[in-house]
Write a protein that holds these residues in place. Structure first.
Motif, PDB file in Angstrom:
ATOM      1  N   UNK A 188       0.857  -1.193   0.000  1.00 60.35           N
ATOM      2  CA  UNK A 188       0.000   0.000   0.000  1.00 60.35           C
ATOM      3  C   UNK A 188       0.889   1.237   0.000  1.00 60.35           C
ATOM      4  N   UNK A 189       0.351   2.316  -0.556  1.00 59.00           N
ATOM      5  CA  UNK A 189       1.117   3.571  -0.593  1.00 59.00           C
ATOM      6  C   UNK A 189       0.922   4.260   0.762  1.00 59.00           C
ATOM      7  N   UNK A 190       1.999   4.468   1.508  1.00 62.19           N
ATOM      8  CA  UNK A 190       1.842   4.934   2.888  1.00 62.19           C
ATOM      9  C   UNK A 190       1.261   6.336   3.032  1.00 62.19           C
ATOM     10  N   UNK A 191       1.434   7.183   2.004  1.00 62.17           N
ATOM     11  CA  UNK A 191       0.944   8.570   2.140  1.00 62.17           C
ATOM     12  C   UNK A 191      -0.532   8.699   1.763  1.00 62.17           C
ATOM     13  N   UNK A 192      -1.134   7.596   1.328  1.00 61.95           N
ATOM     14  CA  UNK A 192      -2.547   7.646   0.936  1.00 61.95           C
ATOM     15  C   UNK A 192      -3.403   6.893   1.957  1.00 61.95           C
ATOM     16  N   UNK A 193      -4.628   7.354   2.120  1.00 63.24           N
ATOM     17  CA  UNK A 193      -5.560   6.657   3.007  1.00 63.24           C
ATOM     18  C   UNK A 193      -6.024   5.367   2.323  1.00 63.24           C
ATOM     19  N   UNK A 194      -6.785   4.547   3.073  1.00 68.95           N
ATOM     20  CA  UNK A 194      -7.270   3.284   2.516  1.00 68.95           C
ATOM     21  C   UNK A 194      -8.068   3.529   1.236  1.00 68.95           C
ATOM     22  N   UNK A 195      -8.977   4.481   1.305  1.00 67.85           N
ATOM     23  CA  UNK A 195      -9.836   4.721   0.132  1.00 67.85           C
ATOM     24  C   UNK A 195      -9.026   5.303  -1.029  1.00 67.85           C
ATOM     25  N   UNK A 196      -8.031   6.119  -0.714  1.00 71.13           N
ATOM     26  CA  UNK A 196      -7.186   6.687  -1.769  1.00 71.13           C
ATOM     27  C   UNK A 196      -6.316   5.598  -2.400  1.00 71.13           C
ATOM     28  N   UNK A 197      -5.850   4.657  -1.584  1.00 68.24           N
ATOM     29  CA  UNK A 197      -5.085   3.537  -2.133  1.00 68.24           C
ATOM     30  C   UNK A 197      -5.930   2.739  -3.115  1.00 68.24           C
ATOM     31  N   UNK A 242     -17.048  -3.926   0.395  1.00 69.36           N
ATOM     32  CA  UNK A 242     -17.134  -5.350   0.061  1.00 69.36           C
ATOM     33  C   UNK A 242     -16.141  -6.192   0.846  1.00 69.36           C
ATOM     34  N   UNK A 243     -15.017  -5.584   1.265  1.00 69.85           N
ATOM     35  CA  UNK A 243     -14.033  -6.351   2.043  1.00 69.85           C
ATOM     36  C   UNK A 243     -14.166  -6.062   3.543  1.00 69.85           C
ATOM     37  N   UNK A 244     -15.269  -5.397   3.911  1.00 68.09           N
ATOM     38  CA  UNK A 244     -15.564  -5.176   5.326  1.00 68.09           C
ATOM     39  C   UNK A 244     -14.753  -4.077   5.975  1.00 68.09           C
ATOM     40  N   UNK A 245     -14.344  -3.094   5.180  1.00 65.36           N
ATOM     41  CA  UNK A 245     -13.545  -2.008   5.767  1.00 65.36           C
ATOM     42  C   UNK A 245     -14.209  -0.639   5.570  1.00 65.36           C
ATOM     43  N   UNK A 246     -15.525  -0.642   5.574  1.00 67.59           N
ATOM     44  CA  UNK A 246     -16.240   0.621   5.370  1.00 67.59           C
ATOM     45  C   UNK A 246     -15.909   1.639   6.447  1.00 67.59           C
ATOM     46  N   UNK A 247     -15.561   1.126   7.626  1.00 65.29           N
ATOM     47  CA  UNK A 247     -15.273   2.049   8.740  1.00 65.29           C
ATOM     48  C   UNK A 247     -13.782   2.405   8.827  1.00 65.29           C
ATOM     49  N   UNK A 248     -12.998   2.030   7.829  1.00 64.97           N
ATOM     50  CA  UNK A 248     -11.550   2.316   7.889  1.00 64.97           C
ATOM     51  C   UNK A 248     -11.076   3.101   6.659  1.00 64.97           C
ATOM     52  N   UNK A 249     -12.028   3.716   5.990  1.00 61.39           N
ATOM     53  CA  UNK A 249     -11.717   4.343   4.696  1.00 61.39           C
ATOM     54  C   UNK A 249     -10.626   5.408   4.771  1.00 61.39           C
ATOM     55  N   UNK A 250     -10.668   6.214   5.815  1.00 58.45           N
ATOM     56  CA  UNK A 250      -9.724   7.330   5.886  1.00 58.45           C
ATOM     57  C   UNK A 250      -8.454   6.987   6.654  1.00 58.45           C
ATOM     58  N   UNK A 251      -8.322   5.732   7.049  1.00 59.99           N
ATOM     59  CA  UNK A 251      -7.127   5.335   7.797  1.00 59.99           C
ATOM     60  C   UNK A 251      -5.943   5.170   6.843  1.00 59.99           C
ATOM     61  N   UNK A 252      -4.791   5.594   7.321  1.00 57.58           N
ATOM     62  CA  UNK A 252      -3.556   5.374   6.565  1.00 57.58           C
ATOM     63  C   UNK A 252      -3.097   3.932   6.810  1.00 57.58           C
ATOM     64  N   UNK A 253      -2.286   3.346   5.920  1.00 57.54           N
ATOM     65  CA  UNK A 253      -1.842   1.959   6.100  1.00 57.54           C
ATOM     66  C   UNK A 253      -1.230   1.686   7.477  1.00 57.54           C
ATOM     67  N   UNK A 254      -0.460   2.657   7.999  1.00 59.61           N
ATOM     68  CA  UNK A 254       0.172   2.396   9.299  1.00 59.61           C
ATOM     69  C   UNK A 254      -0.824   2.410  10.456  1.00 59.61           C
ATOM     70  N   UNK A 255      -2.085   2.727  10.144  1.00 57.10           N
ATOM     71  CA  UNK A 255      -3.120   2.702  11.184  1.00 57.10           C
ATOM     72  C   UNK A 255      -3.973   1.434  11.071  1.00 57.10           C
ATOM     73  N   UNK A 256      -3.572   0.543  10.161  1.00 54.20           N
ATOM     74  CA  UNK A 256      -4.339  -0.686   9.934  1.00 54.20           C
ATOM     75  C   UNK A 256      -3.486  -1.912  10.301  1.00 54.20           C
ATOM     76  N   UNK A 257      -4.161  -2.992  10.682  1.00 58.26           N
ATOM     77  CA  UNK A 257      -3.436  -4.241  10.960  1.00 58.26           C
ATOM     78  C   UNK A 257      -3.018  -4.885   9.631  1.00 58.26           C
ATOM     79  N   UNK A 258      -2.167  -5.909   9.707  1.00 59.41           N
ATOM     80  CA  UNK A 258      -1.720  -6.596   8.494  1.00 59.41           C
ATOM     81  C   UNK A 258      -2.889  -7.149   7.709  1.00 59.41           C
ATOM     82  N   UNK A 259      -3.834  -7.768   8.419  1.00 64.15           N
ATOM     83  CA  UNK A 259      -4.999  -8.352   7.751  1.00 64.15           C
ATOM     84  C   UNK A 259      -5.835  -7.281   7.077  1.00 64.15           C
ATOM     85  N   UNK A 260      -5.995  -6.152   7.767  1.00 61.22           N
ATOM     86  CA  UNK A 260      -6.789  -5.051   7.183  1.00 61.22           C
ATOM     87  C   UNK A 260      -6.071  -4.477   5.961  1.00 61.22           C
ATOM     88  N   UNK A 261      -4.760  -4.363   6.082  1.00 60.60           N
ATOM     89  CA  UNK A 261      -3.994  -3.834   4.937  1.00 60.60           C
ATOM     90  C   UNK A 261      -4.164  -4.748   3.717  1.00 60.60           C
TER      91      UNK A 261
END
Lengths: 411, 224
Positions: B97-106, B131-150
């Motif tokens: 994942x691109x670290x400077x982008x949020x989940x949705x931006x990635x 669809x992958x169950x991350x609707x509540x993590x859209x604005x999180x950056x990769x370093x704010x997500x677990x490995x599974x979420x990433x």
């Protein structure tokens, strides 16, 4: 916009490195603007010195007057009625301060024992002093008397260049005889009192030059013509406009602006510009190499990201363009910061009034000034944005050419 | 015609330190649409090389790869970019994942080269993350997500452009068991609901158990 935002985020990714790169560019901007401001102040100072040193803003003469060669004295001079007409017309123009007449002549000067060649100038001393407070700086005796229409003044005076006086062995109060050919071809002579001795600072001129009141020169030459009318303006910037307007009214007269009459000014400008160009190129090169190194580190450590993005089908050109935008953003930040610092520093130095040692040929200290105008800011900022982009060009070219699989394996 | 991918006589050789290694040796595979397939084999068997070539990230020395009957021209960079952008999706072992982008931006990133408007792009990315169950993590950056979420963000990113085939290089290798199963559930579900085909390289038995088709490679040779 999405790519611009992406570039901006990448710029902020490593703030310390961005600060160093932008700082280098800022230093480059300060160096370039300071040099440009100093050179501009020097040009402006030299320009005004040239104009006030006697050239005026422009001069008017008969056709051929400025070419230098005349068969007989005052052959290419302005008839009195033309000189009056153009002077009157010039005085009606708003930005014209005043105009004055000059007669240029040559002949022999003698003290009875010795005779030497001279180059003379018939002047209106009051107006010449209005143009320059340094008009014929007197080192002994007195200057020429002012010509007053309503009061009889003894105008039979001459001031001599100090070396001319030394060669003749005369001092203020002594008599000399000027001998020249009149406009009719006959010889004429006049006895004058040496009023004073002056120095131009140029030995060749001090050895040959003398000045007399305008009516004395005209009387000696047997004419009421004048060689040139010198026009002095309120501001130099309007010179060409006023000259061309006046030229339309007097198409049969020749008019030359100060720049044409002072070829040394253009030489000095060319010399300074060459020095500034070389110095500027060195500054730009140092900034370029330094920021290229920073961009190289920044881009190469993102090799895997580059591979990932390319795996999505994003083109090489698009990626490279984004790196150039990143470089441009760093250039903009650095150059803007440098511009603000350069402006502030210039204001402080200009206000403090630091004096520089006198340049060769002068004995007066000159103030250290930085004249940085808007076009310099725009030019330097634009240049450094381009430098920032170029600094990203080589690293990005290398990075996007890498095979995607190799980039993805990059650790 | 139900054939999605046809690989014929694919060979690839690498030179490393003066030695020549045959990573793929005359491999031929056919893959149907909407399949959930895996390529297994020990390390160095050529799994990743096969996926890289299918994904147009690398070129074969010989052989051909056809996607829906159209042979891929590996020397036409423009067409390769087009295939990667519109027809394929990628999931990497390290998420990438691109670290400077949020989940949705990635997730939006692969859509940058499409003609979608900003709002359409965002909507697609949000749907994929949902669809992958991350609707509540859209604005999180990769370093704010677990490995599974990433990795689920990476799955959403691979699917955002609605590709025909998603290629996964050891997608569960860096995940714990719980996250790996969750990811497999998500991918299996997407395979069934969207009809997107998946092809993984793996030696993870958890994937192999659930794959409908398994190809086994050993020393670059496909085992029958």
């Amino acid at each position: 916009m999405k790519w611009l935002l992406f570039a901006w985020r990448n710029v902020l990714r490593n703030k310390r490195r961005t600060t160093i790169a932008a700082g280098t560019i800022a230093m480059g901007a300060i160096a370039l603007l300071a040099a440009a401001g100093y050179v501009n102040a020097t040009f402006t100072g030299l320009r005004e010195t040239t104009i006030k040193g006697g050239v005026g803003h422009f001069q008017i003469g008969a056709i051929g007057q400025f070419d230098g060669y005349q068969e007989t004295p005052m052959e290419l001079a302005l008839p009195a009625h033309d000189a009056e007409a153009v002077t009157k017309k010039a005085s009606e123009i708003d930005d014209v301060r005043f105009s004055m007449k000059r007669v240029l002549f040559e002949g022999l000067i003698s003290n009875g024992d010795r005779t030497v060649i001279f180059l003379g100038r018939g002047v209106e001393p009051g107006k010449e002093k209005k143009l320059s407070r340094n008009f014929a700086p007197i080192i002994a005796g007195r200057s020429l008397p002012k010509i007053k229409k309503d009061k009889a003044v003894d105008l039979n005076k001459v001031i001599l260049g100090k070396d001319l006086a030394r060669n003749l062995g005369v001092k203020p109060g002594d008599f000399v005889t000027l001998l020249t050919t009149t406009v009719h071809g006959s010889l004429n002579a006049i006895d004058l009192t040496v009023s004073g001795l002056y120095t131009t600072g140029i030995p060749e001129q001090d050895e040959r030059f003398l000045m007399v009141p305008l009516p004395i020169a005209q009387s000696l030459l047997g004419t009421d013509k004048v060689s040139r009318v010198v026009v002095v303006l309120d501001k130099t910037e309007v010179t060409n406009t006023i000259l061309s307007n006046l030229q339309k009214d007097f198409p049969k007269l020749e008019m030359k602006d100060w720049l044409s009459l002072a070829p040394f000014y253009q030489k000095v400008v060319t010399l300074y510009q060459s020095i500034f160009t070389v110095m500027g190129a060195i500054v730009v090169l140092v900034v370029l190499l330094s920021t290229t190194n920073t961009m190289l580190m920044s881009i190469m450590e993102r090799a895997r990201e580059i591979g990932t993005i390319r795996a999505f089908g994003i083109s090489r050109i698009r990626l490279k363009l984004n790196f150039l935008i990143e470089g441009g953003i760093i250039g903009l930040i650095g150059a803007s910061t440098g511009a603000v610092m350069a402006y502030g520093s210039a204001q402080v130095v200009n206000q403090v009034g630091i004096l520089m040692p006198p340049p060769p040929g002068m004995n007066v200290e000159i103030p250290l000034l930085f004249m940085i105008d808007g076009s310099y800011f725009a030019g330097v900022i634009s240049l450094l944005i381009i430098v920032g982009s170029i600094s990203a060009w080589y690293p990005s070219r290398h990075a996007v050419r890498q095979k995607i699989v190799d980039a993805l394996d990059h650790i | 015609m139900n054939n999605l991918l046809k690989i014929q006589g694919l060979s690839k050789t690498f030179s490393r330190g003066g030695d020549t290694v045959k990573a793929l040796d005359n491999v031929s595979i056919s893959l149907e649409k909407e399949t959930f397939a895996a390529v297994s084999g020990p390390s160095g068997s050529g799994k990743s090389t096969l996926l890289n070539i299918v994904g147009t990230l690398d070129r074969p020395d010989s052989g051909s790869v056809s996607l829906e009957g159209e042979e891929i021209d590996y020397f036409n960079e423009g067409k390769l970019e087009d295939i990667r952008s519109n027809r394929l999706g990628f999931i990497f072992q390290d998420f990438n994942l691109i670290p400077v982008l949020s989940a949705v931006e990635n997730v939006e990133m692969p859509l940058y080269s499409s003609n979608l408007s900003t709002s359409e792009r965002r909507e697609k990315a949000e749907q994929a993350l949902d669809a992958v169950g991350l609707a509540d993590r859209m604005e999180h950056r990769p370093n704010q997500l677990s490995g599974g979420q990433q990795q689920r963000v990476a799955v959403a990113r691979a699917l955002a452009g609605t590709p025909e085939l998603v290629l996964g290089d050891e997608p569960t290798a860096n995940l714990d068991t719980k996250s790996a199963f969750l990811l497999l559930d998500v991918m299996e579900n997407l395979n069934q609901t969207l009809g997107t085909a998946f092809l993984f390289s793996t030696h993870d038995p958890r994937i192999l158990e659930r794959a409908k088709t398994v190809f086994t490679l050993e020393d670059g040779v496909l085992q029958s």
